[in-house]
Design a protein around this motif. Structure first.
Motif, PDB file in Angstrom:
ATOM      1  N   ILE A   9      -7.630  26.059 -27.013  1.00 29.14           N
ATOM      2  CA  ILE A   9      -8.514  25.056 -27.602  1.00 29.14           C
ATOM      3  C   ILE A   9      -7.955  23.670 -27.317  1.00 29.14           C
ATOM      4  CG2 ILE A   9      -9.450  24.137 -29.775  1.00 29.14           C
ATOM      5  CD1 ILE A   9      -9.286  27.021 -30.858  1.00 29.14           C
ATOM      6  N   LYS A  10      -8.842  22.743 -26.987  1.00 28.26           N
ATOM      7  CA  LYS A  10      -8.480  21.336 -26.812  1.00 28.26           C
ATOM      8  C   LYS A  10      -9.440  20.484 -27.629  1.00 28.26           C
ATOM      9  CE  LYS A  10      -6.504  21.052 -22.159  1.00 28.26           C
ATOM     10  NZ  LYS A  10      -6.594  20.312 -20.881  1.00 28.26           N
ATOM     11  N   THR A  11      -8.935  19.341 -28.046  1.00 26.34           N
ATOM     12  CA  THR A  11      -9.759  18.368 -28.750  1.00 26.34           C
ATOM     13  C   THR A  11      -9.677  17.052 -27.996  1.00 26.34           C
ATOM     14  OG1 THR A  11      -9.284  19.438 -30.855  1.00 26.34           O
ATOM     15  CG2 THR A  11     -10.115  17.187 -30.947  1.00 26.34           C
ATOM     16  N   GLY A  12     -10.833  16.443 -27.766  1.00 25.56           N
ATOM     17  CA  GLY A  12     -10.885  15.165 -27.071  1.00 25.56           C
ATOM     18  C   GLY A  12     -11.414  14.077 -27.984  1.00 25.56           C
ATOM     19  N   LEU A  13     -10.980  12.850 -27.723  1.00 23.29           N
ATOM     20  CA  LEU A  13     -11.395  11.697 -28.505  1.00 23.29           C
ATOM     21  C   LEU A  13     -11.963  10.645 -27.560  1.00 23.29           C
ATOM     22  CD1 LEU A  13     -11.386  10.137 -31.237  1.00 23.29           C
ATOM     23  CD2 LEU A  13      -9.095   9.330 -30.612  1.00 23.29           C
ATOM     24  N   GLY A  14     -13.120  10.092 -27.930  1.00 21.61           N
ATOM     25  CA  GLY A  14     -13.730   9.042 -27.122  1.00 21.61           C
ATOM     26  C   GLY A  14     -14.312   7.960 -28.000  1.00 21.61           C
ATOM     27  N   GLN A  15     -14.379   6.749 -27.478  1.00 20.69           N
ATOM     28  CA  GLN A  15     -14.915   5.610 -28.204  1.00 20.69           C
ATOM     29  C   GLN A  15     -15.695   4.741 -27.233  1.00 20.69           C
ATOM     30  OE1 GLN A  15     -14.042   2.187 -27.774  1.00 20.69           O
ATOM     31  NE2 GLN A  15     -15.015   1.367 -29.579  1.00 20.69           N
ATOM     32  N   ASN A  56     -16.483   9.681 -22.733  1.00 17.55           N
ATOM     33  CA  ASN A  56     -15.059   9.360 -22.845  1.00 17.55           C
ATOM     34  C   ASN A  56     -14.269  10.471 -23.534  1.00 17.55           C
ATOM     35  OD1 ASN A  56     -15.014   6.916 -21.479  1.00 17.55           O
ATOM     36  ND2 ASN A  56     -15.513   5.731 -23.304  1.00 17.55           N
ATOM     37  N   SER A  57     -14.884  11.144 -24.511  1.00 16.57           N
ATOM     38  CA  SER A  57     -14.177  12.241 -25.178  1.00 16.57           C
ATOM     39  C   SER A  57     -13.932  13.394 -24.201  1.00 16.57           C
ATOM     40  CB  SER A  57     -14.924  12.716 -26.426  1.00 16.57           C
ATOM     41  OG  SER A  57     -16.112  13.395 -26.107  1.00 16.57           O
ATOM     42  N   ILE A  58     -14.894  13.647 -23.327  1.00 13.06           N
ATOM     43  CA  ILE A  58     -14.708  14.684 -22.303  1.00 13.06           C
ATOM     44  C   ILE A  58     -13.644  14.243 -21.304  1.00 13.06           C
ATOM     45  CG2 ILE A  58     -15.811  15.910 -20.389  1.00 13.06           C
ATOM     46  CD1 ILE A  58     -18.439  15.781 -22.107  1.00 13.06           C
ATOM     47  N   SER A  59     -13.673  12.968 -20.921  1.00  7.97           N
ATOM     48  CA  SER A  59     -12.653  12.448 -19.998  1.00  7.97           C
ATOM     49  C   SER A  59     -11.255  12.593 -20.565  1.00  7.97           C
ATOM     50  CB  SER A  59     -12.928  10.976 -19.671  1.00  7.97           C
ATOM     51  OG  SER A  59     -14.086  10.850 -18.866  1.00  7.97           O
ATOM     52  N   SER A  60     -11.122  12.516 -21.902  1.00  9.06           N
ATOM     53  CA  SER A  60      -9.790  12.672 -22.503  1.00  9.06           C
ATOM     54  C   SER A  60      -9.299  14.114 -22.392  1.00  9.06           C
ATOM     55  CB  SER A  60      -9.788  12.197 -23.958  1.00  9.06           C
ATOM     56  OG  SER A  60     -10.360  13.137 -24.828  1.00  9.06           O
ATOM     57  N   ILE A  61     -10.216  15.037 -22.175  1.00 14.09           N
ATOM     58  CA  ILE A  61      -9.843  16.447 -21.965  1.00 14.09           C
ATOM     59  C   ILE A  61      -9.561  16.718 -20.489  1.00 14.09           C
ATOM     60  CG2 ILE A  61     -10.777  18.803 -21.965  1.00 14.09           C
ATOM     61  CD1 ILE A  61     -12.126  18.031 -24.660  1.00 14.09           C
ATOM     62  N   THR A  62     -10.441  16.239 -19.617  1.00 11.09           N
ATOM     63  CA  THR A  62     -10.321  16.554 -18.189  1.00 11.09           C
ATOM     64  C   THR A  62      -9.360  15.634 -17.440  1.00 11.09           C
ATOM     65  OG1 THR A  62     -12.155  15.094 -17.565  1.00 11.09           O
ATOM     66  CG2 THR A  62     -12.707  17.387 -18.137  1.00 11.09           C
ATOM     67  N   GLY A  63      -9.136  14.436 -17.995  1.00 10.37           N
ATOM     68  CA  GLY A  63      -8.307  13.455 -17.300  1.00 10.37           C
ATOM     69  C   GLY A  63      -9.043  12.733 -16.185  1.00 10.37           C
ATOM     70  N   LEU A  93     -15.924  19.656 -16.864  1.00  9.08           N
ATOM     71  CA  LEU A  93     -15.332  20.591 -17.838  1.00  9.08           C
ATOM     72  C   LEU A  93     -15.070  21.973 -17.253  1.00  9.08           C
ATOM     73  CD1 LEU A  93     -17.181  19.867 -21.211  1.00  9.08           C
ATOM     74  CD2 LEU A  93     -14.729  19.646 -20.747  1.00  9.08           C
ATOM     75  N   GLY A  94     -15.785  22.311 -16.188  1.00  8.72           N
ATOM     76  CA  GLY A  94     -15.572  23.617 -15.573  1.00  8.72           C
ATOM     77  C   GLY A  94     -15.830  24.751 -16.543  1.00  8.72           C
ATOM     78  N   ASP A  95     -14.805  25.602 -16.783  1.00 10.08           N
ATOM     79  CA  ASP A  95     -15.007  26.762 -17.646  1.00 10.08           C
ATOM     80  C   ASP A  95     -14.667  26.492 -19.115  1.00 10.08           C
ATOM     81  OD1 ASP A  95     -12.292  26.584 -17.165  1.00 10.08           O
ATOM     82  OD2 ASP A  95     -12.018  28.709 -16.706  1.00 10.08           O
ATOM     83  N   TRP A  96     -14.425  25.223 -19.471  1.00  6.04           N
ATOM     84  CA  TRP A  96     -14.260  24.879 -20.881  1.00  6.04           C
ATOM     85  C   TRP A  96     -15.620  24.919 -21.550  1.00  6.04           C
ATOM     86  CZ3 TRP A  96      -9.702  24.526 -23.229  1.00  6.04           C
ATOM     87  CH2 TRP A  96      -8.557  24.276 -22.441  1.00  6.04           C
ATOM     88  N   LYS A  97     -15.683  25.549 -22.727  1.00  4.17           N
ATOM     89  CA  LYS A  97     -16.928  25.655 -23.491  1.00  4.17           C
ATOM     90  C   LYS A  97     -16.872  24.682 -24.662  1.00  4.17           C
ATOM     91  CE  LYS A  97     -19.363  28.881 -26.568  1.00  4.17           C
ATOM     92  NZ  LYS A  97     -19.408  27.981 -27.688  1.00  4.17           N
ATOM     93  N   THR A 160     -14.527  19.358 -29.435  1.00  2.00           N
ATOM     94  CA  THR A 160     -13.648  20.522 -29.404  1.00  2.00           C
ATOM     95  C   THR A 160     -14.186  21.476 -28.344  1.00  2.00           C
ATOM     96  OG1 THR A 160     -13.223  20.290 -31.764  1.00  2.00           O
ATOM     97  CG2 THR A 160     -12.629  22.393 -30.753  1.00  2.00           C
ATOM     98  N   VAL A 161     -13.289  21.903 -27.453  1.00  2.00           N
ATOM     99  CA  VAL A 161     -13.653  22.829 -26.390  1.00  2.00           C
ATOM    100  C   VAL A 161     -12.674  23.995 -26.389  1.00  2.00           C
ATOM    101  CG1 VAL A 161     -14.689  21.029 -24.945  1.00  2.00           C
ATOM    102  CG2 VAL A 161     -12.287  21.614 -24.619  1.00  2.00           C
ATOM    103  N   SER A 162     -13.104  25.102 -25.799  1.00  2.00           N
ATOM    104  CA  SER A 162     -12.215  26.262 -25.729  1.00  2.00           C
ATOM    105  C   SER A 162     -12.477  27.042 -24.446  1.00  2.00           C
ATOM    106  CB  SER A 162     -12.432  27.183 -26.933  1.00  2.00           C
ATOM    107  OG  SER A 162     -13.747  27.698 -26.933  1.00  2.00           O
ATOM    108  N   LYS A 163     -11.511  27.867 -24.113  1.00  2.00           N
ATOM    109  CA  LYS A 163     -11.694  28.848 -23.044  1.00  2.00           C
ATOM    110  C   LYS A 163     -10.736  30.000 -23.271  1.00  2.00           C
ATOM    111  CE  LYS A 163      -8.781  26.712 -19.456  1.00  2.00           C
ATOM    112  NZ  LYS A 163      -8.790  26.216 -18.074  1.00  2.00           N
TER     113      LYS A 163
END
Length: 164
Positions: A9-15, A56-63, A93-97, A160-163
């Protein structure tokens, strides 16, 4: 043999935030929904602070930053719809749900309450998740910031995403 499936599980933050235009003529768009409001938000794109914040929240997960160079290049080709920028981030995000998206808005105007369900539906459709997995809250901030004084809108998103 029993195999345990491990979930990551990952959590991303965006503003994101934008000021209102001083002149009328630009649509106010939030979560892909056009509001009946005399002023839009300043920006090269439609300045949809909600979709930008989610991006931006997704970008904080994927980089992989989408807002900035990628979005600037799209604007140069005439693409100003923030849903397109969000789609690029979603593809990254690829295979992140996506499990949940929470959006907090700060603005004195316009009033958000009557539009929450439509915005949740738009976010859910765009992100291909259930509407029940989208939360939106809004506050005026009691006038303590420029957003609370009606000068613009700020959005903060946690995703919040998971795989497996």
């Amino acid at each position: 043999l029993l195999f345990k499936k491990i979930m990551i599980i990952k959590t991303g933050l965006g503003q994101d935030s934008h000021q209102f235009e001083k002149k009328s003529g630009k649509d106010l768009v939030l979560a892909g929904i056009k509001f009946d409001y005399p002023f839009g938000l300043k920006g090269n794109s439609d300045a949809d602070v909600i979709f930008h914040s989610i991006t931006n929240s997704i970008s904080s997960i994927t980089g992989k930053n989408i807002l900035g160079d990628v979005a600037d290049q799209l604007v140069k080709t005439g693409t100003k719809d923030s849903a397109k920028y969000l789609q690029i981030a979603l593809d990254d995000l690829g295979d992140w749900k996506i499990n949940h998206i929470a959006v907090a808005l700060e603005c004195a105007k316009p009033k958000i309450a009557n539009h929450v369900e439509a915005m949740k539906e738009s976010i859910a459709n765009t992100c291909q998740i259930n509407r029940s997995d989208v939360g939106i809250t809004a506050t005026s901030g009691e006038g303590l910031t420029s957003f609370g004084r009606g000068e613009g809108i700020q959005a903060i998103t946690i995703i919040t995403v998971s795989k497996s």
